[in-house]
Enzyme design. Structure first.
Site, mmCIF file in Angstrom:
data_model
loop_
_atom_site.group_PDB
_atom_site.id
_atom_site.type_symbol
_atom_site.label_atom_id
_atom_site.label_comp_id
_atom_site.label_asym_id
_atom_site.label_seq_id
_atom_site.Cartn_x
_atom_site.Cartn_y
_atom_site.Cartn_z
ATOM 1 N N SER A 1 -16.161 0.579 37.682
ATOM 2 C CA SER A 1 -16.293 0.916 35.950
ATOM 3 C C SER A 1 -15.817 -0.157 35.175
ATOM 4 C CB SER A 1 -15.380 2.502 35.716
ATOM 5 O OG SER A 1 -15.230 2.426 34.526
ATOM 6 N N TYR B 1 -7.739 6.760 36.488
ATOM 7 C CA TYR B 1 -9.055 6.506 36.811
ATOM 8 C C TYR B 1 -9.320 5.037 36.769
ATOM 9 C CZ TYR B 1 -14.132 6.274 35.723
ATOM 10 O OH TYR B 1 -15.546 6.126 35.747
#
Length: 250
Positions: free
Chosen positions: A141, A154
């Site tokens: 990501s 995350y």
């Protein structure tokens, strides 16, 4: 078909980006194992892949449990013959500022987003080494490259996936196993919708900052994965590719 004769295993493939990846690989000729914690969703996507004329198998798996991951890889090998392409797409987050988060949430995010990748690679890559080739594409990501508000843990796990992938790429390159990372930017997924609901002003501002003028589609991420899995990417390993409409340029 550039992936004719190749067998792929895609995790988190029951919806969103994972579904798009499984179908893109099937369109390019690969047989596909569709793995997801939601067995019914996996079965629906496997049926879509089969409708493209490819052999496809649905596998329900909890990627936080190593024994289930090992069984998933064994099943894929049994059904398809091998795992030549591994795509680690599954991931999860609970969006909140770090100082409002709790350890149980951290543990769940780390268990799926990072340890799940370790488990799958440890189970599937030895077969690639033995056969003298393979492709691993881990979905990171851009949050793991530049951080993202409300996604501290995350982001940390996705940064870990990037660093792990580069090291694994070095270790297995002599066996002609390529390991790369695709980092989506803002993409139309369930997680993005959750972020919009929790942080509408932040998400509106970030969306306006995308040079391309819009968020991405799951299919656009899938095409990047399909390229890295293809013969055209034979000499590419240890790389991180952002699919972000220019939001992240580094």
């Amino acid at each position: 078909m550039k992936l004719e004769g190749r067998n792929a295993l895609v995790t988190g493939a029951g919806r969103g980006i994972g579904r798009a990846i499984a179908l893109a690989l099937a369109r390019d000729g690969a047989q596909v194992a569709v793995a997801d914690v939601d067995g019914e969703s996996a079965a629906r996507v496997a049926a879509e892949a089969a409708a493209l004329g490819r052999r496809a198998v649905a596998i329900r798996v909890d990627l936080t449990r190593r024994t289930e991951v090992e069984a998933m890889v064994a099943r894929a090998v049994q059904e398809l013959g091998s795992v030549d392409i591994l795509v680690n797409n599954a991931g999860w987050d609970k969006v909140a500022p770090f100082l409002e988060s709790d350890e149980d949430t951290w543990d769940r995010i780390i268990a799926l987003n990072f340890k799940g990748v370790l488990y799958t690679c440890r189970a599937a890559v030895p077969g690639m080494v033995e056969r003298g080739g393979g492709r691993v594409v881990n979905i990171g990501s851009d949050a793991g490259r530049g951080g993202s508000y409300g996604q501290a843990v995350y982001s940390g796990t996705k940064g870990a996936v990037i660093a792990f992938s580069k090291t694994l790429a070095r270790e297995v390159a002599r066996h002609k196993v390529a390991v790369n990372v695709v980092c989506p930017g803002l993409t139309e997924t369930h997680l993005l919708q959750e972020c919009r609901e929790r942080m509408p002003k932040v998400m509106d501002a970030v969306t306006r900052a995308i040079p391309w003028g819009r968020v991405g589609a799951p299919e656009e991420v899938a095409e990047a994965v399909a390229f890295l899995a293809s013969p055209a990417a034979e000499y590419i390993t240890g790389q991180t590719l952002s699919v972000s409409g220019g939001l992240t340029m580094m």
